[in-house]
Design an enzyme around this catalytic site. Structure first.
Site, PDB file in Angstrom:
ATOM      1  N   GLU A 127       0.588  -0.875   0.476  1.00 22.19           N
ATOM      2  CA  GLU A 127       0.372   0.352   0.231  1.00 22.19           C
ATOM      3  C   GLU A 127       0.996   1.171  -0.345  1.00 22.19           C
ATOM      4  O   GLU A 127       1.616   1.097   0.728  1.00 22.19           O
ATOM      5  CB  GLU A 127      -0.825  -0.285   1.261  1.00 22.19           C
ATOM      6  N   ALA A 269       1.288   0.036  10.573  1.00 26.77           N
ATOM      7  CA  ALA A 269       1.110  -1.855  10.198  1.00 26.77           C
ATOM      8  C   ALA A 269       0.887  -1.811   8.341  1.00 26.77           C
ATOM      9  O   ALA A 269      -0.112  -0.558   8.658  1.00 26.77           O
ATOM     10  CB  ALA A 269       0.624  -2.472  11.469  1.00 26.77           C
ATOM     11  N   MET A 270       0.493  -3.096   8.790  1.00 27.46           N
ATOM     12  CA  MET A 270      -0.614  -2.873   7.685  1.00 27.46           C
ATOM     13  C   MET A 270      -1.128  -4.256   7.328  1.00 27.46           C
ATOM     14  O   MET A 270      -1.051  -5.606   7.516  1.00 27.46           O
ATOM     15  CB  MET A 270       0.595  -2.709   6.585  1.00 27.46           C
ATOM     16  N   GLU A 271      -2.332  -4.212   6.685  1.00 28.68           N
ATOM     17  CA  GLU A 271      -3.832  -5.620   6.824  1.00 28.68           C
ATOM     18  C   GLU A 271      -3.221  -6.035   6.019  1.00 28.68           C
ATOM     19  O   GLU A 271      -4.442  -6.704   5.646  1.00 28.68           O
ATOM     20  CB  GLU A 271      -4.776  -4.288   6.838  1.00 28.68           C
ATOM     21  N   ASN A 272      -2.675  -6.238   4.991  1.00 27.74           N
ATOM     22  CA  ASN A 272      -2.333  -7.672   4.248  1.00 27.74           C
ATOM     23  C   ASN A 272      -3.155  -8.541   4.617  1.00 27.74           C
ATOM     24  O   ASN A 272      -3.040  -9.111   5.445  1.00 27.74           O
ATOM     25  CB  ASN A 272      -1.281  -7.429   3.565  1.00 27.74           C
ATOM     26  N   HIS A 304      -6.999  -2.626  15.025  1.00 31.46           N
ATOM     27  CA  HIS A 304      -7.417  -2.146  13.980  1.00 31.46           C
ATOM     28  C   HIS A 304      -6.629  -3.184  12.338  1.00 31.46           C
ATOM     29  O   HIS A 304      -7.544  -2.960  11.252  1.00 31.46           O
ATOM     30  CB  HIS A 304      -6.407  -0.269  13.227  1.00 31.46           C
ATOM     31  N   GLU A 305      -5.580  -3.402  12.117  1.00 34.27           N
ATOM     32  CA  GLU A 305      -5.147  -3.169  11.393  1.00 34.27           C
ATOM     33  C   GLU A 305      -6.467  -5.409  11.361  1.00 34.27           C
ATOM     34  O   GLU A 305      -6.387  -5.586  10.247  1.00 34.27           O
ATOM     35  CB  GLU A 305      -3.388  -4.737  11.211  1.00 34.27           C
ATOM     36  N   HIS A 308      -9.435  -3.846   9.954  1.00 30.50           N
ATOM     37  CA  HIS A 308      -9.496  -4.046   7.921  1.00 30.50           C
ATOM     38  C   HIS A 308      -9.897  -5.698   7.601  1.00 30.50           C
ATOM     39  O   HIS A 308     -10.108  -5.074   6.514  1.00 30.50           O
ATOM     40  CB  HIS A 308      -7.979  -3.427   7.936  1.00 30.50           C
TER      41      HIS A 308
HETATM   42  N1  0A1 Z   1      -3.456   0.839   5.957  1.00 29.11           N
HETATM   43  C1  0A1 Z   1      -2.761   0.959   6.637  1.00 29.11           C
HETATM   44  C2  0A1 Z   1      -1.591   2.266   6.460  1.00 29.11           C
HETATM   45  C3  0A1 Z   1      -0.386   2.612   5.352  1.00 29.11           C
HETATM   46  C4  0A1 Z   1      -0.135   3.161   4.143  1.00 29.11           C
HETATM   47  C5  0A1 Z   1       0.816   2.625   4.069  1.00 29.11           C
HETATM   48  C6  0A1 Z   1       1.862   2.348   4.031  1.00 29.11           C
HETATM   49  O1  0A1 Z   1       2.590   2.363   3.349  1.00 29.11           O
HETATM   50  C7  0A1 Z   1       4.408   1.852   3.670  1.00 29.11           C
HETATM   51  C8  0A1 Z   1       2.012   1.203   5.448  1.00 29.11           C
HETATM   52  C9  0A1 Z   1       1.482   1.388   6.631  1.00 29.11           C
HETATM   53  C10 0A1 Z   1      -3.192   0.806   8.067  1.00 29.11           C
HETATM   54  O2  0A1 Z   1      -4.442   1.480   8.138  1.00 29.11           O
HETATM   55  O3  0A1 Z   1      -3.006   0.801   9.072  1.00 29.11           O
HETATM   56 ZN    ZN Z   2      -5.937   1.465   8.550  1.00 27.66          ZN
END
Ligand code: 0A1
Ligand code: ZN
Length: 877
Positions: A127, A269-272, A304-305, A308
């Protein structure tokens, strides 16, 4: 390499893609410097796209090895490729397979977007537009595909191989020392949710049984040797999964849920899908290394993650303008989760503090933008407090307006109707309009109109008639690109309080205007409510629970505020009354006046009575408004040093006045029980630290002694760091000794050293600038690690108002130089750091001139990234 200003992307230009990609089969051979990516895409024309259009795939710094269509290699005249894209001009069949081989270098990837290495492991961040750094693709959120990922690596290099979805197969490749794993994710998803991890990781795992009886393996993987610190994250994950079942009826939908913590990560963090990747700051915790705030942060970010999975993954965004569709809603959900797990009022106060510090600051300066922006140059710059926090406030207001039952029906409808799609804000609001039978057209303005509305309240009591006329009006200041503003739909929850603290009955001339919960909806520029049947002059308690993200200006006098502070049944407004009284004291000190609001006396009374019943709340009451809060209140010609000095004078006076209460509290709140991060103990420690902070302001000698004792005796990081935070404000041997002891004890723990960097960067003294230069040379510091940069330079720029805003401009120069030095390596983190200048226009003229010069110097630099160029450009507009 992209250069300077990127083209503007406009919401109004949205059109569907010409092709869709139904399945993606990846075969990735991990290698530190030459990872080969074999991508097999099944494409078909999008019925909603243009006929005969060429296929245009995005890339970013890619090296193409080969490309074939339906198994036949393409000749040079059949495609155009460069590192930034791959085009098949056609003519093209309606349906075909495209096979693309690329090679990428994870070790050289310092942007931490795409495939990169962290702590010797492989990980990804896709993302918003990172997948195009792995293979050529239609890298946008409205292209949903089913992914199968085969990973291959030397077993010694990467014993663990993870990707999205469920594991279908794994095994050795005999005689090679290599092994492989095949993962399949049955849920169609956009490329930004793709992830893989390869490496040597320690795991904690357990079985989770969903409400309908499905068994899920949930696991947290951390860098080798950090396993003991992963337990709390796993616990928070289990609680989050249960909460989403009971509160929103949402179950998890795969056989495994993996969380991986890495030490180099641009964001939180990231919600993969099925494979969340985390900044390890939001995973690792032990009583000795993490504060209560860290534990709370972990709980929130894990939740949060996880949340998602439904709000973001099952239902994703049609385009990046809809980012708040997933982020605002998911922040709302994680806030509700934390409120349920801990104290609801305290959580609300903490969230509003964040909103005001981050979002209100952003919204009053050049970077202000609507929750749903209409244009962007660099989408990475729109992961903002406005999209996240104000986005969450909109969802909260929606719930207040239509009520919790209709809100839940609307959510159910949204999940049922939009599951598996890439949706818009209109889709979302449509579900609530239908579920509530309400027209939400006017309310939708919250997504379009930037700026913080100012609500002004004034009242008139007529003793003879027994009436109170309350006039409310609203106005929103202009923001970039929006010179004139329309009235918004503002839910105002209110009550009337009598002089002795009783809640007065609410009856109005028009009964429909204020409902049984005290909700009044201000949806025009002005409105008047006439309350009837009153036998005494009421004190209005407005915007209870902070029912809308607005600035409230009311004409309450000090005595009214004392009534609310003592008696308001709404804890938020009780806290707010204290903050307003403290603000008045600080503003008076700035004018050189001494005023007596009787706040000190009321605070003493509070400390002796209610404080002990709810220590977490009391800690919030004791914390004075921040320097940034005061600056916002003043609004222009800001001199941060004058604010700092006035605030300090008030803090000293209150600390001295309340010394007996504070000393007693600090002693009484000590506990010999083993550390637990639960709400009750967290509250107790928060109040103990707040008492120490205030008493040290009143009496530095006594404060230093108590802080040193607390520092030495503490068996947990919360109290140790609380003591250190007090000590760093008192120059002298005790401070130097404590800082050295701390560094020696935690020299091998980067996350703890971040706290040490951050505390020193925040010292409001002339010498801090040199200290920072020195700390940047510390062996534990690295410009390659985002957490280190944020700890040292981020804390300085965002929290040390007097030193960042030095009158000689050297604070601005330090940050400008750091941004420029960082930009080539990690533009995303560089751009974020540059947003520290977002309030430059409201500074007094000398500082304003220096800040502007630093910003102009950045903007004029050749070869800037689009990220930094965008922030610099908009800041100066
Ligand atoms: N979607 C994630 C936030 C996020 C956005 C961009 C990134 O790129 C490095 C990483 C994470 C969230 O809302 O937690
Ligand atoms: Zn988020």
């Amino acid at each position: 390499m992209r250069t300077d200003t990127a083209p503007v992307v406009r919401l109004e230009d949205y059109r569907p893609t010409d092709f869709l990609i139904d399945t993606v089969v990846l075969d990735i051979a991990l290698d530190a410097t030459a990872t080969r990516v074999h991508a097999d895409l099944s494409l078909r024309r999008n019925p909603a796209g243009r006929e005969d259009a060429p296929l245009v795939l995005q890339g970013d710094e890619l090296v193409l090895l080969s490309v074939a269509r339906d198994g036949v290699p393409l000749t040079a005249d059949q495609y155009q490729a460069d590192p930034q894209g791959l085009i098949l001009p056609g003519p093209l069949p309606d349906q075909f397979r495209l096979t693309i081989e690329t090679v990428v270098n994870p070790t050289a990837n310092t942007k931490l977007m795409g495939l990169y290495r962290s702590g010797g492991n492989y990980c990804t961040q896709c993302e918003a537009e990172g997948f195009r750094r792995i293979t050529y693709f239609l890298d946008r959120p409205d292209v949903l595909s089913v992914y199968t990922t085969r990973l291959e690596a030397a077993r010694a290099d990467a014993p663990l191989l993870l990707a999205n979805g469920n594991l279908v197969e794994r095994g050795d490749i005999p005689g090679t020392g290599r092994h492989y794993a095949v993962w399949h994710d049955p849920h169609p998803k956009p490329a930004y949710l793709f992830a893989l991890v390869g490496g040597t990781l320690d795991t904690v795992a357990e079985e989770f049984v969903t409400a309908s009886g499905r068994k899920v393996e949930i696991a947290v993987h951390v860098e080798a040797g950090k396993r003991e610190r992963a337990a709390y994250a796993l616990d928070a994950l289990r609680r989050s999964m249960r909460w989403d079942e009971t509160t929103f009826g949402r179950e998890y939908d795969l056989d495994v849920f993996n969380v991986v913590a890495v030490s180099d990560f641009n964001m939180g963090a990231m919600e993969n899908k099925g494979l969340n990747i985390f900044n390890d700051k939001y995973v690792l915790a032990s009583s000795d290394t993490a504060t209560d705030a860290d534990y709370a942060g972990i709980e929130t970010v894990i939740a949060h993650e996880y949340f998602h999975n439904w709000t973001g993954n099952r239902i994703t965004c049609r385009d990046w303008f809809q980012l708040c569709l997933k982020e605002g809603l998911t922040v709302f959900r994680d806030q509700e989760f934390s409120a349920d797990e801990r104290s609801r009022p305290v959580k609300r106060i903490a969230d509003v503090r964040t909103l005001r510090t981050q979002q209100f600051a952003e919204d009053s300066g050049p970077l202000s933008h609507p929750v749903r922006p209409r244009t962007y140059r660099e989408i990475n710059n729109f992961y903002t407090a406005t999209v996240y926090e104000k986005g969450a406030e909109i969802v909260r207001m929606l719930r207040s307006l239509i009520g919790p039952a209709a809100f839940r029906r609307g959510m159910d409808l949204y999940f049922a109707r939009c599951d598996g799609t890439a949706a818009t804000i209109e889709d979302f609001l449509g579900c609530f309009a239908e579920a509530s039978g309400r027209d939400l057209g006017h309310f939708a303005q919250w997504y379009e109109q930037a700026g913080t509305p100012v609500v002004t309240a004034s009242g008139q009591y007529d003793a003879a008639a027994g009436t109170y006329r309350l006039t409310l009006s609203q106005a929103t200041p202009p923001t970039p690109g929006q010179p004139t503003k329309a009235p918004m739909v503002i839910p105002i929850v209110l009550g009337l309080v009598g002089a002795s603290g009783d809640a007065l009955p609410i009856a109005t001339t028009n009964e429909a205007t204020v409902d049984a919960d005290g909700l009044f909806v201000l949806d025009s520029a002005n409105a008047t409510i006439t309350f009837t049947g009153l036998t005494e002059r009421p004190v209005p308690s407005l915007l209870r629970g902070f029912s809308a993200p607005v600035r409230l200006e009311s004409e309450l006098n000090d005595d009214d505020l004392i009534v609310l502070f003592r008696h308001d049944s709404d804890p938020f407004n009780q806290w707010q009354a204290g903050q307003t009284l403290a603000t008045r004291l600080i503003l008076a000190a700035m004018r050189g006046e001494t005023v007596n609001t009787r706040f000190g006396e009321a605070l003493g009374h509070f400390l002796d009575s209610d404080a002990r019943n709810d220590p977490a709340f009391a800690a919030q009451v004791l914390a004075l408004p921040s320097e940034a809060d005061i600056a916002r209140d003043i609004g222009r010609d800001i001199n941060p040093t004058a604010i700092h000095n006035a605030r300090l004078a008030v803090k000293r006076a209150l600390g001295a006045e309340l010394a007996p209460h504070l000393n007693a509290l600090h002693g009484a709140l000590q506990s010999s029980e083993a550390y637990r991060p639960d709400a009750a103990n967290t509250g107790r420690r928060a109040l103990r630290n707040a008492a120490l902070d205030l008493l040290a302001a009143g009496d530095a000698t006594e404060g230093a002694a108590r802080a040193t004792a607390q520092f030495d005796e503490a068996d947990n990081m919360t109290e140790r760091l609380g003591a250190l935070a007090v000590l760093v404000l008192i120059p002298g041997a005790a401070r130097d000794h404590a800082l050295a002891t701390f560094a020696a004890r935690y020299g091998d723990n980067p996350l703890v050293l971040d706290k040490w960097f951050a505390l020193q960067a925040g010292i409001p003294e002339e010498g801090t600038l040199d200290r920072i230069t020195e700390l940047a040379r510390h062996p534990a510091f690295s410009m390659g690690n985002p957490n280190r940069i944020r700890a040292l330079f981020g804390s300085f720029a965002m929290t040390n108002a007097t030193q960042f805003n030095r009158e000689d401009g050297r604070g601005y120069d330090l940050i400008a130089d750091t941004v420029l030095a960082l930009d080539a390596r990690n533009p995303q983190v560089a751009a974020r750091l540059l947003t520290a200048f977002r309030t430059w226009r409201v500074l007094e003229p000398i500082r304003r001139g220096k800040a502007e010069a630093a910003l102009r110097r950045v903007a004029a630099t050749q070869g800037l990234s689009p990220d930094v160029s965008d922030i610099a450009g908009r800041s100066l507009e």
